[in-house]
Design a protein around this motif. Structure first.
Motif, PDB file in Angstrom:
ATOM      1  N   MET A   1      -7.948  -2.367   2.807  1.00  0.00           N
ATOM      2  CA  MET A   1      -7.371  -2.864   1.565  1.00  0.00           C
ATOM      3  C   MET A   1      -7.177  -4.377   1.634  1.00  0.00           C
ATOM      4  O   MET A   1      -7.476  -5.091   0.668  1.00  0.00           O
ATOM      5  CB  MET A   1      -6.031  -2.175   1.286  1.00  0.00           C
ATOM      6  CG  MET A   1      -5.354  -2.650   0.004  1.00  0.00           C
ATOM      7  SD  MET A   1      -3.832  -1.767  -0.381  1.00  0.00           S
ATOM      8  CE  MET A   1      -4.505  -0.206  -0.961  1.00  0.00           C
TER       9      MET A   1
ATOM     10  N   GLY B   1      -9.700   0.473   0.579  1.00  0.00           N
ATOM     11  CA  GLY B   1      -8.770   1.310   1.326  1.00  0.00           C
ATOM     12  C   GLY B   1      -9.085   2.786   1.158  1.00  0.00           C
ATOM     13  O   GLY B   1      -9.082   3.556   2.129  1.00  0.00           O
TER      14      GLY B   1
ATOM     15  N   SER C   1       0.857  -1.189   0.000  1.00  0.00           N
ATOM     16  CA  SER C   1       0.000   0.000   0.000  1.00  0.00           C
ATOM     17  C   SER C   1       0.888   1.232   0.000  1.00  0.00           C
ATOM     18  O   SER C   1       1.890   1.299   0.709  1.00  0.00           O
ATOM     19  CB  SER C   1      -0.944  -0.015   1.209  1.00  0.00           C
ATOM     20  OG  SER C   1      -0.213  -0.149   2.419  1.00  0.00           O
TER      21      SER C   1
END
Length: 305
Positions: free
Chosen positions: A253, A278, A218
């Motif tokens: 996420m 997310g 991420s």
């Protein structure tokens, strides 16, 4: 069945004020109280996306009872172990010109309590999904997640690990189905500064070479990056919106990725739903709801690199 483990849950007390002044009385403009913990967040988003899970972990005292009550009210299948000492921690999140967090320690977990958790994990079956997420109490060894994976090694369970430092490094040899460090945690793991997407890809591939089947990175406002077990690289953007809350976005996420994969068995679609989930949480005061997640899905573009 999907199982999530939160070893050190919390009550998150989120307060907003214009400017935090140290050494003075500060008064809040807004305040919120949520059950906190990465595994709990994953379970809550999975439920929004239509997947039931069982939330495992430890709670204690009046704060632990609060968490169990809230999760039951939300229709979550919780199976937390009540421990006798201390109380489940309270984490204070201060949002002003900067974000400041003060996280509690949590209670000590005895060998007897750990064995109760192991007994619950022993009931997992082939093709179940297990999410090991977040920090562990400082009384436990950094091999704890690794020990769980060893115990379940021959059951063909898809294990997802969202952790940092040695907690993550130690599990790689046992080939977790998915790991999800963020870009800063990736830098920390290898003691490097990563400036470009190509550099992030290089070090994400190192984690795959060390044993992880799928590596999801991420990257906040820059989106996300996935290295699949087949060696493919996918990169996603982020949806447009005003960031209100960074807490739980990475967990959302993970949940979106799991739901997307179970829906389609397609990694590109899994990344797309993960990125939408997310983003939706980042644009919400609390964890996102289903409607918000799916309202963003068309804004997510996933490209093969």
């Amino acid at each position: 069945m999907i199982y999530t483990v939160t070893l050190n849950p919390s009550i998150d007390y989120v307060i907003k004020l214009d400017n935090l002044k140290n050494g003075e009385v500060n008064r809040t403009k807004e305040e919120y109280v949520y059950p906190g913990g990465k595994g709990i967040n994953v379970s809550l988003i999975l439920k929004e996306l239509g997947y039931e899970s069982r939330a495992l972990g430890f709670v204690s005292g009046f704060t632990g009872n609060y968490i169990k009550d809230v999760l039951k009210d939300k229709g979550l299948n919780e199976d937390f172990i009540n421990i006798k000492n201390g109380f489940t921690r309270i984490n204070v999140k201060v949002k002003s010109s900067e974000e400041t967090e003060i996280n509690g320690q949590g209670p000590n977990i005895s060998e007897e309590d750990l064995n109760k958790l192991y007994e619950k994990l022993d009931t997992l079956r082939e093709n179940d999904v297990l999410v090991l997420a977040g920090s562990i109490p400082n009384t436990l060894d950094s091999s704890f997640y690794e020990n769980i994976m060893k115990r379940l090694e021959n059951k063909n369970i898809k294990i997802v690990v969202d952790a940092t430092k040695n907690l993550l490094i130690n599990v790689l040899k046992h080939k977790p189905f998915l790991i999800k460090p963020n870009n800063h945690e990736l830098e920390e793991l290898f003691n490097v500064k990563l400036e470009t997407v190509d550099e992030i890809i290089t070090y994400a591939r190192k984690l795959k070479d060390m044993g992880a089947k799928n590596v999801l990175i991420s990257r906040g406002k820059d989106g996300a990056l996935l290295i699949t077990e087949n060696g493919e690289t996918f990169i996603s953007n982020v949806a447009k919106g005003k960031v209100k809350n960074s807490v739980g976005a990475g967990d959302s996420m993970v949940a979106g990725f799991i739901a997307g994969y179970l829906n389609s068995k397609d990694y590109k679609e899994a990344l797309k739903l993960g990125a939408a989930s997310g983003g939706a949480t980042a644009f919400s005061n609390d964890l996102a709801d289903k409607e918000h997640i799916y309202s963003l899905i068309d804004e997510i573009n996933v490209e093969r690199r």
